[in-house]
Design an enzyme around this catalytic site. Structure first.
Site, mmCIF file in Angstrom:
data_model
loop_
_atom_site.group_PDB
_atom_site.id
_atom_site.type_symbol
_atom_site.label_atom_id
_atom_site.label_comp_id
_atom_site.label_asym_id
_atom_site.label_seq_id
_atom_site.Cartn_x
_atom_site.Cartn_y
_atom_site.Cartn_z
ATOM 1 N N LYS A 13 40.549 49.277 -35.665
ATOM 2 C CA LYS A 13 40.965 47.865 -35.620
ATOM 3 C C LYS A 13 39.747 46.934 -35.624
ATOM 4 C CE LYS A 13 43.126 48.416 -31.705
ATOM 5 N NZ LYS A 13 42.797 49.843 -31.495
ATOM 6 N N ARG A 88 49.142 44.358 -25.955
ATOM 7 C CA ARG A 88 49.134 45.809 -25.838
ATOM 8 C C ARG A 88 50.322 46.332 -25.034
ATOM 9 N NH1 ARG A 88 43.298 47.033 -26.404
ATOM 10 N NH2 ARG A 88 42.882 49.213 -26.051
ATOM 11 N N ARG A 127 31.770 57.257 -31.869
ATOM 12 C CA ARG A 127 31.594 55.792 -31.864
ATOM 13 C C ARG A 127 30.319 55.407 -31.106
ATOM 14 N NH1 ARG A 127 36.433 51.739 -30.445
ATOM 15 N NH2 ARG A 127 36.644 52.935 -28.512
ATOM 16 N N ARG A 160 30.364 54.184 -25.520
ATOM 17 C CA ARG A 160 31.135 53.545 -24.455
ATOM 18 C C ARG A 160 31.530 54.597 -23.430
ATOM 19 N NH1 ARG A 160 35.731 50.037 -27.302
ATOM 20 N NH2 ARG A 160 36.876 50.963 -25.555
ATOM 21 N N ARG A 171 43.652 56.936 -22.056
ATOM 22 C CA ARG A 171 43.889 55.775 -22.920
ATOM 23 C C ARG A 171 44.946 56.077 -23.975
ATOM 24 N NH1 ARG A 171 38.298 55.012 -25.085
ATOM 25 N NH2 ARG A 171 39.222 53.357 -26.318
HETATM 26 P P1 ADP Z 1 40.045 50.506 -27.895
HETATM 27 O O1 ADP Z 1 40.227 49.623 -29.069
HETATM 28 O O2 ADP Z 1 39.105 51.641 -28.149
HETATM 29 O O3 ADP Z 1 41.301 50.946 -27.249
HETATM 30 P P2 ADP Z 1 39.359 48.165 -26.312
HETATM 31 O O4 ADP Z 1 37.942 47.750 -26.400
HETATM 32 O O5 ADP Z 1 40.373 47.372 -27.053
HETATM 33 O O6 ADP Z 1 39.378 49.691 -26.712
HETATM 34 O O7 ADP Z 1 39.820 48.189 -24.792
HETATM 35 C C1 ADP Z 1 39.037 48.786 -23.783
HETATM 36 C C2 ADP Z 1 39.734 48.634 -22.430
HETATM 37 O O8 ADP Z 1 39.878 47.241 -22.108
HETATM 38 C C3 ADP Z 1 41.128 49.209 -22.346
HETATM 39 O O9 ADP Z 1 41.145 50.609 -22.063
HETATM 40 C C4 ADP Z 1 41.712 48.385 -21.168
HETATM 41 O O10 ADP Z 1 41.208 48.843 -19.916
HETATM 42 C C5 ADP Z 1 41.108 47.014 -21.418
HETATM 43 N N1 ADP Z 1 41.972 46.188 -22.292
HETATM 44 C C6 ADP Z 1 41.655 45.689 -23.514
HETATM 45 N N2 ADP Z 1 42.679 44.987 -24.021
HETATM 46 C C7 ADP Z 1 43.675 45.042 -23.108
HETATM 47 C C8 ADP Z 1 45.001 44.524 -23.057
HETATM 48 N N3 ADP Z 1 45.520 43.802 -24.059
HETATM 49 N N4 ADP Z 1 45.749 44.789 -21.953
HETATM 50 C C9 ADP Z 1 45.266 45.484 -20.931
HETATM 51 N N5 ADP Z 1 44.021 46.024 -20.913
HETATM 52 C C10 ADP Z 1 43.230 45.797 -21.992
HETATM 53 P P1 ADP Z 2 39.359 50.489 -32.544
HETATM 54 O O1 ADP Z 2 38.883 49.053 -32.514
HETATM 55 O O2 ADP Z 2 40.709 50.639 -33.183
HETATM 56 O O3 ADP Z 2 39.267 51.161 -31.209
HETATM 57 P P2 ADP Z 2 36.867 50.975 -34.009
HETATM 58 O O4 ADP Z 2 36.888 49.945 -35.081
HETATM 59 O O5 ADP Z 2 35.958 50.770 -32.854
HETATM 60 O O6 ADP Z 2 38.366 51.291 -33.510
HETATM 61 O O7 ADP Z 2 36.534 52.362 -34.733
HETATM 62 C C1 ADP Z 2 36.430 53.591 -33.996
HETATM 63 C C2 ADP Z 2 35.286 54.438 -34.583
HETATM 64 O O8 ADP Z 2 35.636 54.877 -35.885
HETATM 65 C C3 ADP Z 2 33.967 53.691 -34.749
HETATM 66 O O9 ADP Z 2 32.925 54.629 -34.517
HETATM 67 C C4 ADP Z 2 33.975 53.221 -36.204
HETATM 68 O O10 ADP Z 2 32.646 53.106 -36.722
HETATM 69 C C5 ADP Z 2 34.730 54.355 -36.873
HETATM 70 N N1 ADP Z 2 35.600 53.923 -37.980
HETATM 71 C C6 ADP Z 2 36.350 52.799 -38.021
HETATM 72 N N2 ADP Z 2 37.090 52.748 -39.153
HETATM 73 C C7 ADP Z 2 36.790 53.889 -39.833
HETATM 74 C C8 ADP Z 2 37.240 54.435 -41.080
HETATM 75 N N3 ADP Z 2 38.168 53.802 -41.814
HETATM 76 N N4 ADP Z 2 36.735 55.622 -41.466
HETATM 77 C C9 ADP Z 2 35.840 56.267 -40.704
HETATM 78 N N5 ADP Z 2 35.383 55.829 -39.523
HETATM 79 C C10 ADP Z 2 35.849 54.644 -39.079
#
Ligand code: ADP
Ligand code: ADP
Length: 222
Positions: A13, A88, A127, A160, A171
């Site tokens: 995303k 979420r 990542r 992270r 998660r």
């Molecule tokens: P990812 O895209 O890898 O799931 P995020 O960076 O979006 O990770 O979120 C990391 C953490 O931040 C989540 O595990 C949660 O603890 C918190 N968080 C982010 N967005 C939300 C949300 N909309 N509601 C509740 N917790 C959130």
């Molecule tokens: P999210 O925000 O949904 O948690 P991220 O954008 O942080 O996901 O992407 C998760 C990991 O996958 C990162 O290390 C990113 O560089 C990699 N990644 C994202 N999109 C792609 C893709 N289409 N193909 C391969 N790797 C990807």
């Protein structure tokens, strides 16, 4: 253009949002980045939410709703925004809808980035993020030009802490239990599109542009 990006952790995303931001000239509102920046600053909010992020739990709805609604009311969001990681849960989506009604505004598009479990796991384990500008890389798929350094500012990239396998399990479980129901919620409303997140990022970006009705540049054959 007001867009919601939905999908499991690691689906890509944030990576897609970063590209769409350049195309659409609207800000990316990444709830996780906003919370992590509060934690780094040591603010009251940061201290309150740290335990949730560390354990992989979701931050309580009332906290994140307040943070995100006030963010999307800021002047840089007047032409639109890309919501990445919010809403979420069902109560978050309902609170967002209620605020949008009050603001006489609406979401134009919901993009659901779907990806297989094994793809998600390998993306999260590889990542790497820049703690200064939040740029995201992957050790194999999307590596920085110089290993371990951010292309933009040269900062040392980090993993992270919540991408550790035991926290990832929590998660993903929270995603299935609390976030997946949002797919039905938004699919019923219209303006909902699924994108195949297993593909490489340039292909996903092209799919997204097609959905946006953007003009896809022809391949340069010269
Ligand atoms: P990812 O895209 O890898 O799931 P995020 O960076 O979006 O990770 O979120 C990391 C953490 O931040 C989540 O595990 C949660 O603890 C918190 N968080 C982010 N967005 C939300 C949300 N909309 N509601 C509740 N917790 C959130
Ligand atoms: P999210 O925000 O949904 O948690 P991220 O954008 O942080 O996901 O992407 C998760 C990991 O996958 C990162 O290390 C990113 O560089 C990699 N990644 C994202 N999109 C792609 C893709 N289409 N193909 C391969 N790797 C990807």
């Amino acid at each position: 253009m007001r867009i919601i990006l939905l999908g499991p952790p690691g689906a890509g995303k944030g990576t897609l949002a970063a590209r769409l931001v350049e195309h659409l000239s609207v800000p990316q509102l990444a709830s996780g980045d906003i919370l992590r920046s509060q934690i780094r600053q040591g603010s009251d909010l940061g201290r309150t939410v740290q335990q949730y992020l560390d354990s992989g739990a979701l931050v309580p709805d009332e906290i994140i709703v307040k943070v995100m609604i006030s963010r999307l009311c800021q002047p840089d969001c007047s032409a639109g925004y890309i919501l990445d990681g919010f809403p979420r849960t069902l109560p978050q989506a309902q609170a967002l809808d209620a605020s949008l009604v009050e603001l006489e505004s609406q979401i134009d598009l919901v993009l659901y980035l779907d990806a297989d479990a094994e793809v998600i796991i390998s993306r999260l384990s590889g990542r790497r993020v820049c703690p200064v500008c939040n740029a995201t890389y992957h050790v194999d798929n999307i590596p920085p030009a110089v290993p371990g350094k951010c292309d933009r500012d040269g900062a040392e990239l980090i993993s992270r802490p919540d991408d550790a396998p035991d926290v990832v399990r929590t998660r993903l479980e929270n995603y299935r239990r609390l976030t997946q129901p949002l797919l039905d919620y938004y699919a019923g409303v219209g303006r909902f599109h699924r994108l195949d997140g297993n593909k490489d990022i340039s292909e996903i970006y092209q799919q997204a542009l097609q959905v946006l009705g953007g003009v896809v540049s022809p391949v340069d054959e010269s």
